[in-house]
Design a protein around this motif. Structure first.
Motif, PDB file in Angstrom:
ATOM      1  N   LEU A   1      39.517  25.307  25.013  1.00 37.86           N
ATOM      2  CA  LEU A   1      39.135  25.074  26.397  1.00 37.86           C
ATOM      3  C   LEU A   1      40.094  24.093  27.060  1.00 37.86           C
ATOM      4  N   GLN A   2      40.378  24.358  28.324  1.00 41.14           N
ATOM      5  CA  GLN A   2      41.184  23.466  29.145  1.00 41.14           C
ATOM      6  C   GLN A   2      40.271  22.811  30.176  1.00 41.14           C
TER       7      GLN A   2
ATOM      8  N   GLN B   1      27.414  26.776  28.070  1.00 43.19           N
ATOM      9  CA  GLN B   1      28.391  27.355  28.995  1.00 43.19           C
ATOM     10  C   GLN B   1      29.807  27.268  28.423  1.00 43.19           C
ATOM     11  N   MET B   2      30.108  26.138  27.753  1.00 41.19           N
ATOM     12  CA  MET B   2      31.423  25.995  27.136  1.00 41.19           C
ATOM     13  C   MET B   2      31.629  27.066  26.077  1.00 41.19           C
TER      14      MET B   2
ATOM     15  N   ALA C   1      40.157  22.918  33.276  1.00 41.75           N
ATOM     16  CA  ALA C   1      39.746  23.847  34.330  1.00 41.75           C
ATOM     17  C   ALA C   1      38.648  24.804  33.870  1.00 41.75           C
ATOM     18  N   ASP C   2      38.468  24.954  32.532  1.00 38.25           N
ATOM     19  CA  ASP C   2      37.441  25.852  32.002  1.00 38.25           C
ATOM     20  C   ASP C   2      36.067  25.195  31.954  1.00 38.25           C
ATOM     21  N   LEU C   3      36.013  23.887  32.120  1.00 39.85           N
ATOM     22  CA  LEU C   3      34.775  23.154  31.887  1.00 39.85           C
ATOM     23  C   LEU C   3      33.928  23.057  33.151  1.00 39.85           C
TER      24      LEU C   3
ATOM     25  N   THR D   1      32.279  30.483  27.583  1.00 40.57           N
ATOM     26  CA  THR D   1      33.643  30.541  28.107  1.00 40.57           C
ATOM     27  C   THR D   1      34.654  30.666  26.975  1.00 40.57           C
ATOM     28  N   ALA D   2      34.414  29.921  25.904  1.00 37.10           N
ATOM     29  CA  ALA D   2      35.339  29.955  24.764  1.00 37.10           C
ATOM     30  C   ALA D   2      35.357  31.329  24.105  1.00 37.10           C
TER      31      ALA D   2
ATOM     32  N   LYS E   1      37.680  33.696  25.649  1.00 37.53           N
ATOM     33  CA  LYS E   1      39.101  33.425  25.484  1.00 37.53           C
ATOM     34  C   LYS E   1      39.639  33.999  24.163  1.00 37.53           C
TER      35      LYS E   1
END
Length: 205
Positions: A54-55, A195-196, A57-59, A199-200, A203
């Motif tokens: 995660l970057q 949510q993290m 901007a992804d959080l 999103t991960a 990716k």
């Protein structure tokens, strides 16, 4: 940056690494499968663990990056290496706002395994957390239901009565990748953690 803050971050990350290295003592027995019904083979990821990380901007919100880097074979338990651990990466974030010496902290651990062993990792993580009350009577661990993340996922909450702290863990696998997310905090922080993880998982490709 205060010395107390640095000590808190270092301690939290040290505990995180001790608990985040997934593995188990033996693989689950396999059931015979008819030749006409082969077991589906997990896919192979095509991007590096660093690209899966995660970057900022992804959080979902404002976070400060505390640490990131490659995971080396020297960081791993012998079981993980013997069962096909290949490479990994980690990130550590702190949600901004409030008292910076208290967090909450959020961690992501990524490991790529041999596909034949990937299904073992989540179970070992959950079983490791569930064994904590046997070692510390102040700790209680309960499993939390959540919609499936990746190919398979489970989650737990550990509560410590001695200091009223709580720690949440989400573990999932997708293709040949295992990821573990961890935070100290409350139900709101767990939702951020979920949510993290979602999103991960997106990716991984």
């Amino acid at each position: 940056m205060t010395n107390d803050y640095l000590k808190t971050v270092i301690l939290f990350l040290a505990v995180f690494f001790l608990l985040a290295v997934a593995g188990c003592t033996s693989p689950a027995p396999s059931s015979p499968v008819p030749a006409s019904s082969p077991v589906p083979t997990p896919g192979l990821s095509t991007v590096s663990p660093a690209e899966m990380a995660l970057q900022p901007a992804d959080l979902p919100g404002n976070f400060t990056l505390l640490a990131k880097g490659e995971r080396n074979i020297s960081d791993m338990r012998s079981w993980a290496v013997e069962h096909g651990w290949k490479r990994g990466y980690f990130t550590g974030y702190m949600k901004t706002g409030g008292n910076v010496s208290e967090g909450p902290f959020f961690e992501q651990v990524i490991s790529v395994y041999s596909t034949e062993n990937i299904t073992l990792i989540v179970e070992d993580t959950i079983n490791t957390w569930k064994s904590m009350p046997a070692e510390d009577s102040n700790v209680t661990v309960e499993e939390i239901s959540l919609p499936t993340i990746g190919d398979y996922s489970r989650s737990t909450k550990a509560s410590d009565r001695s200091d009223n702290t709580r720690m949440y863990v989400i573990a999932f696998v997708k293709d040949d990748v295992y990821e573990q997310f961890q935070t100290d905090g409350n139900e709101t922080d767990f939702e951020i953690l979920r949510q993290m993880a979602v999103t991960a998982a997106a990716k991984i490709r």
